[in-house]
Design a protein around this motif. Structure first.
Motif, PDB file in Angstrom:
ATOM      1  N   ALA A  81      34.696 -35.924  58.403  1.00 14.67           N
ATOM      2  CA  ALA A  81      34.383 -34.576  58.870  1.00 14.67           C
ATOM      3  C   ALA A  81      34.085 -34.596  60.366  1.00 14.67           C
ATOM      4  O   ALA A  81      34.536 -33.720  61.108  1.00 14.67           O
ATOM      5  CB  ALA A  81      33.204 -34.006  58.092  1.00 14.67           C
ATOM      6  N   PHE A  82      33.331 -35.610  60.836  1.00 12.58           N
ATOM      7  CA  PHE A  82      33.039 -35.740  62.260  1.00 12.58           C
ATOM      8  C   PHE A  82      34.337 -35.869  63.057  1.00 12.58           C
ATOM      9  O   PHE A  82      34.489 -35.219  64.096  1.00 12.58           O
ATOM     10  CB  PHE A  82      32.171 -36.983  62.511  1.00 12.58           C
ATOM     11  CG  PHE A  82      30.705 -36.687  62.658  1.00 12.58           C
ATOM     12  CD1 PHE A  82      30.082 -36.795  63.878  1.00 12.58           C
ATOM     13  CD2 PHE A  82      29.941 -36.296  61.566  1.00 12.58           C
ATOM     14  CE1 PHE A  82      28.728 -36.538  64.023  1.00 12.58           C
ATOM     15  CE2 PHE A  82      28.595 -36.035  61.686  1.00 12.58           C
ATOM     16  CZ  PHE A  82      27.982 -36.155  62.926  1.00 12.58           C
ATOM     17  N   LYS A 141      38.092 -33.448  66.898  1.00 13.31           N
ATOM     18  CA  LYS A 141      39.460 -33.094  67.266  1.00 13.31           C
ATOM     19  C   LYS A 141      39.587 -31.595  67.537  1.00 13.31           C
ATOM     20  O   LYS A 141      40.286 -31.176  68.458  1.00 13.31           O
ATOM     21  CB  LYS A 141      40.420 -33.510  66.156  1.00 13.31           C
ATOM     22  CG  LYS A 141      41.897 -33.371  66.542  1.00 13.31           C
ATOM     23  CD  LYS A 141      42.805 -33.731  65.391  1.00 13.31           C
ATOM     24  CE  LYS A 141      42.906 -35.227  65.231  1.00 13.31           C
ATOM     25  NZ  LYS A 141      43.930 -35.619  64.237  1.00 13.31           N
ATOM     26  N   GLU A 142      38.891 -30.775  66.727  1.00 16.94           N
ATOM     27  CA  GLU A 142      38.932 -29.320  66.884  1.00 16.94           C
ATOM     28  C   GLU A 142      38.097 -28.841  68.068  1.00 16.94           C
ATOM     29  O   GLU A 142      38.221 -27.693  68.484  1.00 16.94           O
ATOM     30  CB  GLU A 142      38.400 -28.640  65.608  1.00 16.94           C
ATOM     31  CG  GLU A 142      39.250 -28.880  64.387  1.00 16.94           C
ATOM     32  CD  GLU A 142      38.542 -28.450  63.104  1.00 16.94           C
ATOM     33  OE1 GLU A 142      37.424 -27.894  63.172  1.00 16.94           O
ATOM     34  OE2 GLU A 142      39.124 -28.674  62.026  1.00 16.94           O
ATOM     35  N   GLY A 143      37.207 -29.696  68.574  1.00 18.65           N
ATOM     36  CA  GLY A 143      36.325 -29.293  69.661  1.00 18.65           C
ATOM     37  C   GLY A 143      35.131 -28.488  69.177  1.00 18.65           C
ATOM     38  O   GLY A 143      34.471 -27.811  69.953  1.00 18.65           O
TER      39      GLY A 143
END
Length: 57
Positions: free
Chosen positions: A35-36, A41-43
């Protein structure tokens, strides 16, 4: 799992490590690490302190 991790970070009110989130959620470390990685990656999360993470504003 991403939403649970984000909520745990918000509840902490300070930058936290993956280990602290794992302990708070009582979840599997591999799931939290995954999840981290996705949140990074999504910021959605940022690292204001080395090895600690917080939700992006």
């Amino acid at each position: 799992m991403k939403e649970k991790v984000l909520q745990a970070m918000r509840d902490a009110g300070k930058p936290v490590s993956a280990g602290e989130v794992t302990k708070a959620l009582g979840a599997d470390r591999k799931e939290v690490d995954k999840a981290f990685a996705e949140l990074k990656k999504e910021g959605t999360i940022v690292s204001p302190v080395r090895c600690k993470w917080a939700p992006a504003q």
